[in-house]
Write a protein that holds these residues in place. Sequence first.
Motif, PDB file in Angstrom:
ATOM      1  N   LEU A 177      13.122  -1.910  -0.803  1.00 48.75           N
ATOM      2  CA  LEU A 177      12.835  -0.896  -1.823  1.00 48.75           C
ATOM      3  C   LEU A 177      12.574   0.468  -1.200  1.00 48.75           C
ATOM      4  O   LEU A 177      11.771   0.592  -0.270  1.00 48.75           O
ATOM      5  CB  LEU A 177      11.612  -1.305  -2.650  1.00 48.75           C
ATOM      6  CG  LEU A 177      11.751  -2.541  -3.536  1.00 48.75           C
ATOM      7  CD1 LEU A 177      10.486  -2.727  -4.368  1.00 48.75           C
ATOM      8  CD2 LEU A 177      12.963  -2.441  -4.436  1.00 48.75           C
ATOM      9  N   PRO A 178      13.187   1.520  -1.731  1.00 49.69           N
ATOM     10  CA  PRO A 178      12.777   2.871  -1.334  1.00 49.69           C
ATOM     11  C   PRO A 178      11.324   3.098  -1.780  1.00 49.69           C
ATOM     12  O   PRO A 178      10.877   2.519  -2.782  1.00 49.69           O
ATOM     13  CB  PRO A 178      13.727   3.778  -2.129  1.00 49.69           C
ATOM     14  CG  PRO A 178      14.801   2.888  -2.663  1.00 49.69           C
ATOM     15  CD  PRO A 178      14.239   1.512  -2.754  1.00 49.69           C
ATOM     16  N   VAL A 179      10.576   3.918  -1.053  1.00 51.88           N
ATOM     17  CA  VAL A 179       9.167   4.122  -1.409  1.00 51.88           C
ATOM     18  C   VAL A 179       9.028   4.830  -2.752  1.00 51.88           C
ATOM     19  O   VAL A 179       7.953   4.835  -3.354  1.00 51.88           O
ATOM     20  CB  VAL A 179       8.422   4.919  -0.317  1.00 51.88           C
ATOM     21  CG1 VAL A 179       8.256   4.085   0.930  1.00 51.88           C
ATOM     22  CG2 VAL A 179       9.130   6.236  -0.010  1.00 51.88           C
ATOM     23  N   THR A 180      10.114   5.419  -3.245  1.00 56.22           N
ATOM     24  CA  THR A 180      10.075   6.072  -4.563  1.00 56.22           C
ATOM     25  C   THR A 180      10.304   5.085  -5.702  1.00 56.22           C
ATOM     26  O   THR A 180      10.140   5.444  -6.870  1.00 56.22           O
ATOM     27  CB  THR A 180      11.162   7.160  -4.637  1.00 56.22           C
ATOM     28  OG1 THR A 180      12.427   6.564  -4.297  1.00 56.22           O
ATOM     29  CG2 THR A 180      10.869   8.296  -3.656  1.00 56.22           C
ATOM     30  N   CYS A 181      10.687   3.861  -5.385  1.00 58.08           N
ATOM     31  CA  CYS A 181      11.040   2.867  -6.414  1.00 58.08           C
ATOM     32  C   CYS A 181       9.794   2.292  -7.065  1.00 58.08           C
ATOM     33  O   CYS A 181       8.752   2.116  -6.432  1.00 58.08           O
ATOM     34  CB  CYS A 181      11.866   1.745  -5.789  1.00 58.08           C
ATOM     35  SG  CYS A 181      12.577   0.599  -6.986  1.00 58.08           S
ATOM     36  N   GLU A 213      15.698   2.923  -8.989  1.00 58.14           N
ATOM     37  CA  GLU A 213      14.459   3.646  -9.287  1.00 58.14           C
ATOM     38  C   GLU A 213      13.393   2.698  -9.823  1.00 58.14           C
ATOM     39  O   GLU A 213      12.206   2.982  -9.738  1.00 58.14           O
ATOM     40  CB  GLU A 213      14.741   4.761 -10.292  1.00 58.14           C
ATOM     41  CG  GLU A 213      15.628   5.860  -9.723  1.00 58.14           C
ATOM     42  CD  GLU A 213      16.050   6.865 -10.765  1.00 58.14           C
ATOM     43  OE1 GLU A 213      15.593   8.028 -10.681  1.00 58.14           O
ATOM     44  OE2 GLU A 213      16.823   6.496 -11.675  1.00 58.14           O
ATOM     45  N   VAL A 214      13.849   1.577 -10.387  1.00 54.27           N
ATOM     46  CA  VAL A 214      12.932   0.543 -10.874  1.00 54.27           C
ATOM     47  C   VAL A 214      13.550  -0.819 -10.566  1.00 54.27           C
ATOM     48  O   VAL A 214      14.746  -1.029 -10.796  1.00 54.27           O
ATOM     49  CB  VAL A 214      12.687   0.637 -12.397  1.00 54.27           C
ATOM     50  CG1 VAL A 214      11.670  -0.418 -12.837  1.00 54.27           C
ATOM     51  CG2 VAL A 214      12.244   2.015 -12.816  1.00 54.27           C
ATOM     52  N   LEU A 215      12.744  -1.726 -10.033  1.00 62.63           N
ATOM     53  CA  LEU A 215      13.164  -3.126  -9.892  1.00 62.63           C
ATOM     54  C   LEU A 215      12.206  -3.980 -10.700  1.00 62.63           C
ATOM     55  O   LEU A 215      10.992  -3.936 -10.485  1.00 62.63           O
ATOM     56  CB  LEU A 215      13.144  -3.577  -8.433  1.00 62.63           C
ATOM     57  CG  LEU A 215      13.428  -5.075  -8.209  1.00 62.63           C
ATOM     58  CD1 LEU A 215      14.826  -5.444  -8.693  1.00 62.63           C
ATOM     59  CD2 LEU A 215      13.252  -5.459  -6.754  1.00 62.63           C
ATOM     60  N   PHE A 233       0.841  -1.201   0.000  1.00 67.07           N
ATOM     61  CA  PHE A 233       0.000   0.000   0.000  1.00 67.07           C
ATOM     62  C   PHE A 233       0.878   1.254   0.000  1.00 67.07           C
ATOM     63  O   PHE A 233       0.663   2.191  -0.782  1.00 67.07           O
ATOM     64  CB  PHE A 233      -0.909  -0.001   1.231  1.00 67.07           C
ATOM     65  CG  PHE A 233      -1.780   1.217   1.355  1.00 67.07           C
ATOM     66  CD1 PHE A 233      -3.029   1.265   0.743  1.00 67.07           C
ATOM     67  CD2 PHE A 233      -1.350   2.325   2.077  1.00 67.07           C
ATOM     68  CE1 PHE A 233      -3.830   2.396   0.847  1.00 67.07           C
ATOM     69  CE2 PHE A 233      -2.138   3.456   2.191  1.00 67.07           C
ATOM     70  CZ  PHE A 233      -3.383   3.491   1.578  1.00 67.07           C
ATOM     71  N   GLY A 234       1.889   1.267   0.868  1.00 64.73           N
ATOM     72  CA  GLY A 234       2.769   2.426   0.941  1.00 64.73           C
ATOM     73  C   GLY A 234       3.538   2.663  -0.344  1.00 64.73           C
ATOM     74  O   GLY A 234       3.714   3.807  -0.774  1.00 64.73           O
ATOM     75  N   LEU A 235       3.999   1.587  -0.974  1.00 62.20           N
ATOM     76  CA  LEU A 235       4.763   1.707  -2.216  1.00 62.20           C
ATOM     77  C   LEU A 235       3.899   2.260  -3.342  1.00 62.20           C
ATOM     78  O   LEU A 235       4.304   3.172  -4.072  1.00 62.20           O
ATOM     79  CB  LEU A 235       5.328   0.332  -2.604  1.00 62.20           C
ATOM     80  CG  LEU A 235       6.352   0.298  -3.733  1.00 62.20           C
ATOM     81  CD1 LEU A 235       7.613   1.064  -3.369  1.00 62.20           C
ATOM     82  CD2 LEU A 235       6.694  -1.151  -4.084  1.00 62.20           C
ATOM     83  N   ILE A 236       2.687   1.722  -3.479  1.00 61.69           N
ATOM     84  CA  ILE A 236       1.806   2.137  -4.575  1.00 61.69           C
ATOM     85  C   ILE A 236       1.348   3.581  -4.405  1.00 61.69           C
ATOM     86  O   ILE A 236       1.235   4.342  -5.379  1.00 61.69           O
ATOM     87  CB  ILE A 236       0.596   1.181  -4.676  1.00 61.69           C
ATOM     88  CG1 ILE A 236       1.046  -0.172  -5.242  1.00 61.69           C
ATOM     89  CG2 ILE A 236      -0.517   1.775  -5.531  1.00 61.69           C
ATOM     90  CD1 ILE A 236      -0.040  -1.225  -5.295  1.00 61.69           C
ATOM     91  N   HIS A 237       1.115   4.004  -3.166  1.00 59.23           N
ATOM     92  CA  HIS A 237       0.525   5.320  -2.944  1.00 59.23           C
ATOM     93  C   HIS A 237       1.553   6.430  -2.725  1.00 59.23           C
ATOM     94  O   HIS A 237       1.179   7.592  -2.587  1.00 59.23           O
ATOM     95  CB  HIS A 237      -0.445   5.262  -1.761  1.00 59.23           C
ATOM     96  CG  HIS A 237      -1.725   4.567  -2.086  1.00 59.23           C
ATOM     97  ND1 HIS A 237      -1.862   3.203  -2.018  1.00 59.23           N
ATOM     98  CD2 HIS A 237      -2.915   5.041  -2.531  1.00 59.23           C
ATOM     99  CE1 HIS A 237      -3.092   2.863  -2.382  1.00 59.23           C
ATOM    100  NE2 HIS A 237      -3.749   3.957  -2.699  1.00 59.23           N
ATOM    101  N   HIS A 238       2.830   6.082  -2.671  1.00 65.10           N
ATOM    102  CA  HIS A 238       3.828   7.147  -2.575  1.00 65.10           C
ATOM    103  C   HIS A 238       4.086   7.701  -3.975  1.00 65.10           C
ATOM    104  O   HIS A 238       4.441   6.973  -4.885  1.00 65.10           O
ATOM    105  CB  HIS A 238       5.131   6.619  -1.978  1.00 65.10           C
ATOM    106  CG  HIS A 238       6.093   7.709  -1.631  1.00 65.10           C
ATOM    107  ND1 HIS A 238       6.877   8.341  -2.570  1.00 65.10           N
ATOM    108  CD2 HIS A 238       6.386   8.300  -0.442  1.00 65.10           C
ATOM    109  CE1 HIS A 238       7.615   9.253  -1.976  1.00 65.10           C
ATOM    110  NE2 HIS A 238       7.340   9.247  -0.681  1.00 65.10           N
ATOM    111  N   PRO A 239       3.906   9.019  -4.163  1.00 67.04           N
ATOM    112  CA  PRO A 239       4.036   9.584  -5.521  1.00 67.04           C
ATOM    113  C   PRO A 239       5.462   9.505  -6.044  1.00 67.04           C
ATOM    114  O   PRO A 239       6.426   9.786  -5.334  1.00 67.04           O
ATOM    115  CB  PRO A 239       3.608  11.043  -5.330  1.00 67.04           C
ATOM    116  CG  PRO A 239       3.835  11.328  -3.875  1.00 67.04           C
ATOM    117  CD  PRO A 239       3.569  10.039  -3.158  1.00 67.04           C
TER     118      PRO A 239
END
Length: 728
Positions: free
Chosen positions: A439-443, A417-419, A296-302
């Motif tokens: 993963l960083p939340v920006t990834c 930035e992308v995995l 949820f946090g990963l998807i919703h972090h802009p």
Amino acid sequence: MPVTITAEVHAVVYHNPDNGYAVARVRAKDEPGMVTVVGCLGQLQPGEYLELSGEWKTHPKFGRQMEVSSFKQTYPATVHGVVRFLKSSIKGVGEKTAQDLVRRFGVGVLDILDNEPEKLLGKGITKKKLAGMLESWSSQREVKSLIVFLHSHEVPPTYASRIFKIFGAQSEARLRENPYELAYLIRGIGFRTADNMALKLGFEHDAPQRIEAAIGYILVSQGDRGGHMFCPKEQLLAEAAKLLGVDDPERMEEGLCALEGRKRVHIEDLPEQGVDQAVFLMTSYRAEREISQRLFGLIHHPSPVSQAKVAQVLPKIEAALGFTLSPEQQRAVFQSCVNKVFIITGGPGTGKTTITRAIVSALTELKLTVRLAAPTGRAAKRLSEATGAPAQTLHRLLMYSPERGFYHCEDQKLAAEVLLVDEVSMLDAQLFLAVLRALPVTCRLILVGDVNQLPSVGPGNVLADLIGCGEVPSAVLTHIFRQAQESSIVVNAHRFNAGLYPVASPKEPPEADFFWMPQEDPAKVQERILEMVTTRIPERYGLDPVRDIQVLTPMHKGDVGTGTLNQLLQERLNPRRGPELKRGYATFRKGDRVLQLRNNYDKEVFNGDLGWVAEVDPEQGSLVVDFDGSLVAFDSTELDELTLAYAVSVHKSQGCEYPAIVVPVVTQHFMLLQRNLLYTALTRARRLAVFIGSDKALNMGLKNVTSGNRMTHLRHRIRSVFAGNLFS
């Protein structure tokens, strides 16, 4: 015949600190000269006196030696022996100190060390030095005492060092108090071994420790064998009671409540699945919760990527790659670039490899740092070949080590930035959680896999749950391209996935790429497999039987299990012409095809890697294996990491492709025959697939879509978190 000797250790030839196995030269009463003793003896020291029990054996190279089954430490009886023992066995004691101690106290100095150590103070022995001497003396005696204790209770003494590292000086006392701690804390020691020890120590059949351990064992076993994250309470307690032979529901309930009270299990109702009182191991429950919340946090972090820029990049990518994407593929590539988390799934012939290559090219054109990974070394190599970019195993990417776990984690994020992760059907819940933590939340996270393949070996059903929750954007590729439609492998893979009987290839060898060969008798199935691998396929298709043809089978036992087939194929494809090395049931020869069974980060070889034996040294008990051009040495203590691989299980083949496969399908395997297993096996073939067996067994497998169902609650937790309940 068992004999007992008393001997002084003169030299330690070999010692393995991990399992305590040692080879020593000793001088024994009534034995002329030096003799060799071997066995789990702990860390021996020259000058040490032992009472050894075992059997005399004749080694083909090293001659007569005693295989020790049990031992106990005794004190040396001579001045010379005591001096040797002190200086070699006790930290901080050299020749001068040892001689001085013996001069002052005689051969009884060791008794004083045990009972009245303060008498040793003076003449260079300070309180600090004495404390170090006592610590060294104590740890040695305790490990040896633990080895004897374990042996007397039929627990392999090879675990002594690992047990001592956990419990230290209290090892024996802790095991007497609750031997089931072994099953919880030491990998390789199961419930049955611990239970055997407990019953020998006098534990009652309905002892609380025994009941609790059995419940935990059932939960772990269900995870290991069936991939389940939970078990319905009623079923769990019934299985545990049967295992223990305890007919007392109240006692079983008390055991479960005790585990819940100590937070080893979690119990909850799952109304979405119609399950009352589901029991999770606490690690499984926490994994599902944390996956849901981190997702949820990963998807919703802009972390926006311009849709207009992606649209501009796609035509450039098509031109650079030299092909035009279909509308379905274009949508999948576009959505992969603009979404924070995206899933691509589809069967053979639907273009997953093409899309993966296009996605990596597009993201690179957008100036994003892309990392590529897969669960296994073979899958990572295929991903790298498909994209032209470097790919790693997930364990390598996250820098895993057995001592510290994953280096990249919540506190040390991965620089990306992308995995993009391929073969996601192989991801279990714990490994997926490790990825999300790193993963960083920006990834951005792109997951590629075939949801219809066998799920992971470990507990969980990650890919199916992520798609099934409906909250993670995804693309399901359905269009089979014309070129793929000409392949009977692709056509029959989709037929298998639909539960349909295969169709014959319309072509003749060597153009034909699929055969179903009915044969009811398992013994004749075995004969056909040997004929296909050694003669017919090499002659008709020009394939190397050792390098290019892989037998895939559902089981390890039986006429067409991996064990029997590996022995038979080895004798035909690589008969003995030179030195060979025996290890357990396996015999290794130069040229043998072998499989790595576990991750070895020091050697940089991983579970599922295929190699070929390049060198055999029977005298040293060692091998050198060629893994795709990388020569890797294995000593005698590491050979259990390897197995013959002329035939491997379908599960071990995941993430791999082979020029040709041969697959037995017999009713002996009915416990494992299921649709996704047949589908997974078939999709491992690039050029040729031959299935041999009974129509009854094949139809059983094609109809069986329930045995592989896994009890997980992840998809429902994800829905709940996305609906606003962050504590689901």
